[in-house]
Design a protein around this motif. Structure first.
Motif, PDB file in Angstrom:
ATOM      1  N   UNK A 139      42.328  32.089  48.392  1.00 35.09           N
ATOM      2  CA  UNK A 139      42.191  32.765  47.114  1.00 35.09           C
ATOM      3  C   UNK A 139      42.910  31.956  46.043  1.00 35.09           C
ATOM      4  N   UNK A 140      42.585  32.243  44.803  1.00 32.18           N
ATOM      5  CA  UNK A 140      43.299  31.624  43.698  1.00 32.18           C
ATOM      6  C   UNK A 140      44.544  32.436  43.376  1.00 32.18           C
ATOM      7  N   UNK A 168      48.351  42.276  49.906  1.00 22.00           N
ATOM      8  CA  UNK A 168      49.032  41.232  49.153  1.00 22.00           C
ATOM      9  C   UNK A 168      48.351  41.060  47.807  1.00 22.00           C
ATOM     10  N   UNK A 169      49.075  41.372  46.765  1.00 22.98           N
ATOM     11  CA  UNK A 169      48.570  41.255  45.398  1.00 22.98           C
ATOM     12  C   UNK A 169      49.350  40.184  44.637  1.00 22.98           C
ATOM     13  N   UNK A 170      48.793  39.769  43.525  1.00 26.77           N
ATOM     14  CA  UNK A 170      49.440  38.767  42.662  1.00 26.77           C
ATOM     15  C   UNK A 170      49.918  37.574  43.488  1.00 26.77           C
ATOM     16  N   UNK A 171      49.046  37.070  44.304  1.00 27.01           N
ATOM     17  CA  UNK A 171      49.419  35.982  45.212  1.00 27.01           C
ATOM     18  C   UNK A 171      49.778  34.723  44.446  1.00 27.01           C
ATOM     19  N   UNK A 172      50.726  33.997  45.016  1.00 28.09           N
ATOM     20  CA  UNK A 172      51.219  32.752  44.443  1.00 28.09           C
ATOM     21  C   UNK A 172      50.985  31.614  45.434  1.00 28.09           C
ATOM     22  N   UNK A 173      50.918  30.390  44.962  1.00 24.99           N
ATOM     23  CA  UNK A 173      50.747  29.262  45.891  1.00 24.99           C
ATOM     24  C   UNK A 173      51.825  29.219  46.971  1.00 24.99           C
ATOM     25  N   UNK A 181      45.749  30.853  52.228  1.00 24.72           N
ATOM     26  CA  UNK A 181      45.878  29.714  51.320  1.00 24.72           C
ATOM     27  C   UNK A 181      45.681  30.198  49.895  1.00 24.72           C
ATOM     28  N   UNK A 182      46.653  29.916  49.048  1.00 26.44           N
ATOM     29  CA  UNK A 182      46.585  30.326  47.650  1.00 26.44           C
ATOM     30  C   UNK A 182      46.624  29.072  46.790  1.00 26.44           C
ATOM     31  N   UNK A 183      45.581  28.875  46.005  1.00 22.56           N
ATOM     32  CA  UNK A 183      45.495  27.692  45.159  1.00 22.56           C
ATOM     33  C   UNK A 183      45.904  28.036  43.725  1.00 22.56           C
ATOM     34  N   UNK A 184      46.446  27.043  43.049  1.00 21.67           N
ATOM     35  CA  UNK A 184      46.911  27.275  41.675  1.00 21.67           C
ATOM     36  C   UNK A 184      45.801  27.045  40.677  1.00 21.67           C
TER      37      UNK A 184
END
Length: 124
Positions: free
Chosen positions: A12-13, A83-88, A121-124
């Motif tokens: 996710x972004x 999980x909300x407001x995910x960060x890299x 995986x969280x992309x910026x």
């Protein structure tokens, strides 16, 4: 022994959301400590959140407070991690774990059952 199977990981972004699920099977006590841990490459496994099923008490790592929510569905023997407001920096392999009700929630070596993990995986 409890068997645990996680699902729900993905890519996710930043700012996005994911919900992880952990289905438990086997001999399940009515009172457990159920936890979510994560491990990024080159880093130690860290506790993210936990729920003491007998009393419903929850705990969170400071880094995820206000963004993540742990919950359970007893009828489905399933543990969730919203999980909300995910960060890299949340990118990691996430594991579900089960342990006795007296353990310290953030002490990974006190848990007796572990799932195989699911990748986030969280992309910026």
């Amino acid at each position: 022994q409890v068997q645990l199977v996680e699902s729900g990981g993905g890519s996710v972004q930043a700012g996005g959301s994911l919900r992880l699920s952990c289905v438990a099977s086997g001999y399940i006590y009515s009172s457990y400590c159920m936890g979510w841990f994560r491990q990024a490459p080159g880093k130690e496994r860290e506790g993210v959140a936990a729920l003491y099923t007998g009393v419903g008490t929850t705990y969170y790592a400071d880094s995820v407070k206000g963004r993540f929510t742990i919950s359970q569905d007893n009828a489905k023997n399933t543990l969730y991690l919203q999980m909300n407001s995910l960060k890299p920096e949340d990118s990691a392999q996430y594991y579900c774990a089960a342990g006795g009700r007296w353990i310290r929630w953030d002490h990974a070596n006190q848990y007796t059952s572990w799932g195989q993990g699911t990748q986030v995986n969280v992309s910026s």
